[in-house]
Write an enzyme that holds these catalytic residues in place. Structure first.
Site, PDB file in Angstrom:
ATOM      1  N   TYR A  13      58.344   2.950  48.451  1.00 57.24           N
ATOM      2  CA  TYR A  13      57.654   4.133  48.960  1.00 57.24           C
ATOM      3  C   TYR A  13      56.489   3.794  49.893  1.00 57.24           C
ATOM      4  O   TYR A  13      55.883   4.695  50.472  1.00 57.24           O
ATOM      5  CB  TYR A  13      57.148   4.992  47.800  1.00 57.24           C
ATOM      6  N   HIS A  18      55.121  10.556  52.482  1.00 60.92           N
ATOM      7  CA  HIS A  18      54.541  11.109  51.250  1.00 60.92           C
ATOM      8  C   HIS A  18      53.374  10.260  50.741  1.00 60.92           C
ATOM      9  O   HIS A  18      52.642  10.702  49.866  1.00 60.92           O
ATOM     10  CB  HIS A  18      55.628  11.183  50.183  1.00 60.92           C
ATOM     11  N   ASN A  65      54.978  14.044  41.652  1.00 60.43           N
ATOM     12  CA  ASN A  65      55.051  15.314  40.942  1.00 60.43           C
ATOM     13  C   ASN A  65      54.291  15.312  39.618  1.00 60.43           C
ATOM     14  O   ASN A  65      54.126  16.356  38.998  1.00 60.43           O
ATOM     15  CB  ASN A  65      56.506  15.708  40.693  1.00 60.43           C
ATOM     16  N   ASN A 109      54.057  19.559  45.673  1.00 60.23           N
ATOM     17  CA  ASN A 109      54.245  19.413  44.222  1.00 60.23           C
ATOM     18  C   ASN A 109      53.181  18.535  43.567  1.00 60.23           C
ATOM     19  O   ASN A 109      52.815  18.763  42.414  1.00 60.23           O
ATOM     20  CB  ASN A 109      55.636  18.869  43.918  1.00 60.23           C
TER      21      ASN A 109
END
Length: 186
Positions: A13, A18, A65, A109
């Site tokens: 990631y 994000h 989340n 989220n």
């Protein structure tokens, strides 16, 4: 002052849309020599003194989340005099910043988790634009994608540095001054 950058843990990631919160924390960490060397409360935490004031940097190590779990734990433990959350925004053009004193989670989220578990939304947040998803893309695939071109990478790195400048401005001169710096037309 506590600065929390939202993102997802793990190498896969790194440098995705994000993870802009983590990327801004990395700039601040390097700039001020604050190592994120404490793993506790579901996060990586670093503390230092910047311009005579305490700065706590946090990268939640839950997935996006579930960010509220780490945020509520560190806020409850450290009881910071100021709190700032940094995260990505698909409704802002790539590299554009927007800072607000408070507000809802919108479609994010991670912020929904933070606000839900913290039980309030009256804290400043700095959003970094990652651009709208292209037609035909799934939203999750878009925010978890890497920057494709050298121009995109350069634009985002400049945004991370600008966001770190905004954090420093907040520390030195307060939220109103930082909002002016963040929200100024590019």
């Amino acid at each position: 002052m506590m600065v929390i950058g939202l993102g997802n843990p793990g190498r896969e990631y790194m440098r995705t849309r994000h993870n802009v919160g983590f990327d801004v924390i990395d700039v601040l960490s390097e700039r001020h020599g604050i190592a994120l060397n404490k793993n506790a409360m579901h996060g990586q935490i670093g503390m230092g003194i910047v311009d005579g004031k305490k700065m706590i940097l946090v990268k939640p190590q839950t997935f996006m989340n579930l960010s509220g779990q780490c945020v509520t734990e560190v806020v409850s433990f450290y009881k910071p005099d100021q709190l700032l959350l940094i995260y990505d925004d698909i409704d802002l053009p790539l590299g554009r910043l927007r800072m607000r004193e408070k507000g809802s989670a919108g479609t994010h989220n991670g912020m929904r988790s933070v606000i839900g578990l913290l039980g309030r939304q009256d804290f400043p947040r700095l959003r970094v634009g990652v651009g709208k998803k292209p037609e035909g893309w799934d939203l999750a695939d878009w925010v978890l994608s890497h920057y494709q071109t050298e121009e995109e990478k350069k634009t985002q790195f400049q945004a991370f540095v600008h966001a770190a400048d905004v954090v420093d401005e907040m520390l030195k001169n307060g939220l109103s001054s930082a909002m002016l710096k963040a929200n100024a037309p590019v």
